[in-house]
Write an enzyme that holds these catalytic residues in place. Structure first.
Site, PDB file in Angstrom:
ATOM      1  N   TYR A   1      -1.826   2.123  -9.456  1.00 52.96           N
ATOM      2  CA  TYR A   1      -0.660   3.014  -9.436  1.00 52.96           C
ATOM      3  C   TYR A   1       0.637   2.228  -9.288  1.00 52.96           C
ATOM      4  CZ  TYR A   1      -1.173   2.093  -4.459  1.00 52.96           C
ATOM      5  OH  TYR A   1      -1.293   1.458  -3.250  1.00 52.96           O
TER       6      TYR A   1
ATOM      7  N   GLY B   1      -3.287   5.839 -11.486  1.00 54.28           N
ATOM      8  CA  GLY B   1      -4.037   6.235 -10.304  1.00 54.28           C
ATOM      9  C   GLY B   1      -3.272   7.007  -9.253  1.00 54.28           C
TER      10      GLY B   1
ATOM     11  N   GLY C   1     -15.451  -3.053 -14.173  1.00 54.56           N
ATOM     12  CA  GLY C   1     -15.583  -3.490 -12.787  1.00 54.56           C
ATOM     13  C   GLY C   1     -16.804  -2.884 -12.114  1.00 54.56           C
TER      14      GLY C   1
ATOM     15  N   LYS D   1     -14.499  -1.937   1.100  1.00 53.25           N
ATOM     16  CA  LYS D   1     -15.124  -0.616   0.939  1.00 53.25           C
ATOM     17  C   LYS D   1     -16.652  -0.649   1.064  1.00 53.25           C
ATOM     18  CE  LYS D   1     -11.407   1.433  -1.777  1.00 53.25           C
ATOM     19  NZ  LYS D   1     -11.040   2.242  -2.944  1.00 53.25           N
TER      20      LYS D   1
ATOM     21  N   SER E   1       0.774  -1.233   0.000  1.00 48.22           N
ATOM     22  CA  SER E   1       0.000   0.000   0.000  1.00 48.22           C
ATOM     23  C   SER E   1       0.810   1.290   0.000  1.00 48.22           C
ATOM     24  CB  SER E   1      -0.939   0.016   1.195  1.00 48.22           C
ATOM     25  OG  SER E   1      -1.546   1.283   1.292  1.00 48.22           O
TER      26      SER E   1
ATOM     27  N   ASP F   1     -12.571   8.800  -2.524  1.00 48.27           N
ATOM     28  CA  ASP F   1     -12.168   8.239  -3.826  1.00 48.27           C
ATOM     29  C   ASP F   1     -12.774   9.038  -4.978  1.00 48.27           C
ATOM     30  OD1 ASP F   1     -10.471   6.153  -3.138  1.00 48.27           O
ATOM     31  OD2 ASP F   1     -12.081   4.669  -3.005  1.00 48.27           O
TER      32      ASP F   1
ATOM     33  N   GLY G   1     -17.078  -2.980  -8.378  1.00 48.57           N
ATOM     34  CA  GLY G   1     -16.821  -2.952  -6.930  1.00 48.57           C
ATOM     35  C   GLY G   1     -16.951  -1.559  -6.341  1.00 48.57           C
TER      36      GLY G   1
END
Length: 244
Positions: free
Chosen positions: A206, A227, A125, A65, A14, A102, A127
Site C-alpha cells: 500500500y 493493499g 510469494g 507472522k 507502518s 489478513d 510467506g
C-alpha cells in the site's frame, strides 16, 4: 492506559500506528494508545510481553507472522488452518491467542474488483501473507498456484511463467515485499508483457499507492488494486477481535 501495538522488523513505515491513533482520537478513546514494537528477533517477544503488562492487543507483520506461533498459548481455528498470525488477543488469564484477519481483509477487498472471467489465481510469494491469501481464495472457490524462487508442491518458479500461464491465470497477486517503500523501483520478476485487460493485478503493498507491479500491469490494460482497503478491513477486524 490500554496499550495496543504492532510487532515487526523495520516498521517505522507502518500504516497501523497512524490508523489506530487517528481511530482512537476520532472515537474519544483517550485511554488507548498504539505503539510500534520493532524487534530484531522473535526471541525478544517474551521480554516485550513481560515488560508491557498493559498490553491489550497486538498486530503482527513481516517477518514474524509464522515464527510468532510457538510463543502463543492458542490459535483460532482459521489461524491454525492458515498457519500464520497477524493478530494477537489477550484472554482474561492473560494468555496469548493468535488470529488471522489478513485473509478476511484480502477477501473483502478482492470481492470489490472480482469479475466472472477472473477464474484462477497466481500467488507471488510463499510467506505468511500468501498463506492468508490462499485461504481466502479457497473460501471463494478460486483455484490457485504459488510462484516461488524454488520448486514446491502446487508451486511454479518465476522462470516458468509464460504466455500460457497468463492465459490460464487471470488474477495475479503480489504477496512479496518487492516494491515497498523505500525500495519503490523493485518489482516481482514476472513477464508483464502477457497482462491483458482480462487480468486483475492485486498488490498487498500500500506504500507506494501504485507499485511498479501495478504500474506495469495497468500499462497492459489490467484492472489493478493495491493493499490499502485490505489493510483497513483487517485492522477493523483486529479491533473487533481485541474487544470481544
Amino acid at each position: 492506559m490500554k496499550i495496543y501495538g504492532l510487532i515487526g522488523k523495520n516498521i517505522s513505515y507502518s500504516f497501523s500506528k497512524k490508523y489506530f491513533t487517528e481511530r482512537f482520537a476520532n472515537t474519544n478513546a483517550m485511554d488507548c494508545v498504539y505503539e510500534n514494537f520493532d524487534i530484531d528477533s522473535i526471541d525478544d517477544f517474551p521480554k516485550l510481553i513481560q515488560n508491557n503488562p498493559d498490553l491489550m492487543g497486538l498486530n503482527v507483520t513481516i517477518p514474524y507472522k509464522e515464527s510468532i506461533i510457538p510463543y502463543l498459548h492458542s490459535l483460532s481455528k482459521k489461524a491454525t488452518k492458515i498457519g500464520a498470525v497477524n493478530v494477537i488477543g489477550f484472554t482474561k488469564k492473560r494468555n496469548l491467542k493468535g488470529y488471522n484477519s489478513d485473509y478476511y481483509g484480502f477477501k473483502k477487498s478482492l470481492k470489490t474488483v472480482l469479475q466472472p472471467h477472473h477464474q484462477k489465481a497466481l500467488i507471488l510469494g510463499t510467506g505468511g501473507a500468501s498463506k492468508a491469501v490462499a485461504f481466502a481464495l479457497e473460501e471463494l472457490a478460486i483455484p490457485f498456484a504459488f510462484v516461488s524462487r524454488e520448486d514446491h508442491t502446487n508451486t511454479t518458479t518465476y522462470e516458468r511463467l509464460n504466455a500460457t500461464t497468463f492465459d490460464n491465470y487471470q488474477i495475479i497477486i503480489n504477496c512479496t515485499p518487492l516494491g515497498t517503500s523505500p525500495n519503490t523501483k523493485e518489482f516481482p520478476p514476472i513477464p508483464y508483457q502477457f497482462f491483458t485487460e482480462k487480468h486483475l493485478a492485486f498488490d498487498l503493498i500500500y506504500n507506494p499507492e501504485e507499485s511498479q507491479f501495478l504500474k506495469k500491469a495497468k500499462k497492459k490494460g489490467a484492472t489493478t488494486k493495491n493493499g490499502m482497503d485490505m489493510l483497513i478491513f483487517q485492522a477493523e477486524k483486529a479491533w473487533e477481535i481485541w474487544n470481544r
